[in-house]
Write a protein that holds these residues in place. Structure first.
Motif, PDB file in Angstrom:
ATOM      1  N   ARG A  27       0.757  -1.131  -0.158  1.00  0.00           N
ATOM      2  CA  ARG A  27      -0.213   0.114  -0.108  1.00  0.00           C
ATOM      3  C   ARG A  27       0.967   1.379  -0.149  1.00  0.00           C
ATOM      4  O   ARG A  27       1.258   1.682   1.196  1.00  0.00           O
ATOM      5  CB  ARG A  27      -1.039   0.020   1.005  1.00  0.00           C
ATOM      6  CG  ARG A  27      -1.666  -1.139   1.086  1.00  0.00           C
ATOM      7  CD  ARG A  27      -2.973  -1.366   2.153  1.00  0.00           C
ATOM      8  NE  ARG A  27      -2.524  -0.689   3.541  1.00  0.00           N
ATOM      9  CZ  ARG A  27      -3.172  -0.654   4.460  1.00  0.00           C
ATOM     10  NH1 ARG A  27      -4.461  -1.012   4.303  1.00  0.00           N
ATOM     11  NH2 ARG A  27      -2.597  -0.139   5.689  1.00  0.00           N
ATOM     12  N   ASN A  33      -1.406   6.615  -2.852  1.00  0.00           N
ATOM     13  CA  ASN A  33      -2.371   7.646  -2.029  1.00  0.00           C
ATOM     14  C   ASN A  33      -3.849   7.423  -2.139  1.00  0.00           C
ATOM     15  O   ASN A  33      -4.092   7.023  -3.423  1.00  0.00           O
ATOM     16  CB  ASN A  33      -2.085   9.099  -2.473  1.00  0.00           C
ATOM     17  CG  ASN A  33      -0.805   9.715  -1.965  1.00  0.00           C
ATOM     18  OD1 ASN A  33       0.113   9.059  -1.167  1.00  0.00           O
ATOM     19  ND2 ASN A  33      -0.353  10.803  -2.652  1.00  0.00           N
ATOM     20  N   ASP A  34      -4.463   7.360  -1.153  1.00  0.00           N
ATOM     21  CA  ASP A  34      -6.062   7.367  -1.394  1.00  0.00           C
ATOM     22  C   ASP A  34      -6.483   8.749  -1.536  1.00  0.00           C
ATOM     23  O   ASP A  34      -5.847   9.704  -1.726  1.00  0.00           O
ATOM     24  CB  ASP A  34      -6.650   6.536  -0.056  1.00  0.00           C
ATOM     25  CG  ASP A  34      -6.143   7.386   1.435  1.00  0.00           C
ATOM     26  OD1 ASP A  34      -5.900   8.327   1.101  1.00  0.00           O
ATOM     27  OD2 ASP A  34      -6.626   6.774   2.416  1.00  0.00           O
ATOM     28  N   VAL A  92      -3.058   9.870   1.872  1.00  0.00           N
ATOM     29  CA  VAL A  92      -2.807   8.926   2.449  1.00  0.00           C
ATOM     30  C   VAL A  92      -2.244   7.302   1.734  1.00  0.00           C
ATOM     31  O   VAL A  92      -3.136   6.943   1.222  1.00  0.00           O
ATOM     32  CB  VAL A  92      -3.390   8.360   3.907  1.00  0.00           C
ATOM     33  CG1 VAL A  92      -2.817   7.459   4.671  1.00  0.00           C
ATOM     34  CG2 VAL A  92      -3.670   9.536   4.739  1.00  0.00           C
ATOM     35  N   ASN A 145      -2.369   4.325   1.238  1.00  0.00           N
ATOM     36  CA  ASN A 145      -3.266   3.505   1.890  1.00  0.00           C
ATOM     37  C   ASN A 145      -3.935   2.399   0.543  1.00  0.00           C
ATOM     38  O   ASN A 145      -4.637   1.430   0.748  1.00  0.00           O
ATOM     39  CB  ASN A 145      -4.323   4.092   2.553  1.00  0.00           C
ATOM     40  CG  ASN A 145      -5.119   3.237   3.473  1.00  0.00           C
ATOM     41  OD1 ASN A 145      -4.309   2.255   4.040  1.00  0.00           O
ATOM     42  ND2 ASN A 145      -6.247   3.187   3.703  1.00  0.00           N
ATOM     43  N   ASN A 146      -3.555   2.746  -0.700  1.00  0.00           N
ATOM     44  CA  ASN A 146      -3.775   1.956  -1.663  1.00  0.00           C
ATOM     45  C   ASN A 146      -2.658   1.052  -2.506  1.00  0.00           C
ATOM     46  O   ASN A 146      -1.552   1.456  -2.415  1.00  0.00           O
ATOM     47  CB  ASN A 146      -4.344   2.555  -2.876  1.00  0.00           C
ATOM     48  CG  ASN A 146      -5.738   3.025  -2.458  1.00  0.00           C
ATOM     49  OD1 ASN A 146      -6.432   2.673  -1.807  1.00  0.00           O
ATOM     50  ND2 ASN A 146      -6.219   4.437  -3.056  1.00  0.00           N
ATOM     51  N   SER A 147      -3.077  -0.164  -2.960  1.00  0.00           N
ATOM     52  CA  SER A 147      -2.041  -0.786  -3.469  1.00  0.00           C
ATOM     53  C   SER A 147      -1.991  -0.747  -5.116  1.00  0.00           C
ATOM     54  O   SER A 147      -2.923   0.011  -5.716  1.00  0.00           O
ATOM     55  CB  SER A 147      -2.340  -2.489  -3.246  1.00  0.00           C
ATOM     56  OG  SER A 147      -3.378  -2.648  -4.035  1.00  0.00           O
ATOM     57  N   ASP A 186      -5.255  -1.704  -6.233  1.00  0.00           N
ATOM     58  CA  ASP A 186      -6.380  -0.973  -5.954  1.00  0.00           C
ATOM     59  C   ASP A 186      -6.516   0.316  -7.009  1.00  0.00           C
ATOM     60  O   ASP A 186      -7.365   0.681  -7.378  1.00  0.00           O
ATOM     61  CB  ASP A 186      -6.299  -0.144  -4.760  1.00  0.00           C
ATOM     62  CG  ASP A 186      -6.169  -1.114  -3.265  1.00  0.00           C
ATOM     63  OD1 ASP A 186      -7.146  -1.957  -3.505  1.00  0.00           O
ATOM     64  OD2 ASP A 186      -5.680  -0.991  -2.346  1.00  0.00           O
TER      65      ASP A 186
END
Length: 150
Positions: free
Chosen positions: A53, A56-57, A61, A63-65, A68
């Motif tokens: 991850r 960025n979300d 942050v 938090n994404n792969s 994603d």
């Protein structure tokens, strides 16, 4: 197996002044293969790469792969990642796998990544003189070593 992973907004590889691979949003991966590497290293490393991850979300942050964001991959072989610099000023590459071992493992890594993601995977040419261009997004650069997985 060592991988230097860079989150990129774009990356490309040229061989003899011709673009042989290019991606947009995703990961540019330099892959070093050593004599003792095997399919277990490929499985661990490829899964770690696509699930890490580091994107960025919507809140900014990481938090994404790669999965994603449906990102792309540019995979480049680089034996110099296994350089030993303990003695003198000229690196030794004794740990780097010879082509008869490294090429099949490199191809298996490409295949493993292709199975795990549904987006574009590009690569360089094993053993070629390559010119790499990239825009590191962040910058985010992470080093993974399959021998340090525990």
């Amino acid at each position: 197996m060592i991988a230097v992973i860079q989150r990129v907004s774009e990356a490309s590889v040229k061989i003899e002044n011709a673009v042989s691979g290019e991606i947009q949003n995703g990961l540019m991966i330099l892959l070093g293969i050593e004599e003792s590497d095997n399919e277990e290293d490929i499985d661990w490393l490829s899964r770690k790469i696509v699930n890490m991850r580091i994107f960025n979300d919507e809140s900014g942050v990481m938090n994404n792969s790669l999965l994603d964001i449906e990102g792309e991959i540019l995979l480049i072989s680089q034996f110099t990642l296994h350089a030993s610099t303990k003695k003198g000023n000229r690196p030794s590459y004794i740990k780097a796998a010879k082509p008869d071992i490294a090429i099949p493992l490199y191809e298996k890594m490409l295949n493993s990544l292709d199975i795990l993601i549904s987006t574009n995977i590009q690569s360089g040419e094993f053993g070629a003189d390559m010119k790499i261009s990239l825009v590191n997004d962040g910058p985010v650069t992470i080093i993974l070593d399959s021998k340090d997985k525990k």
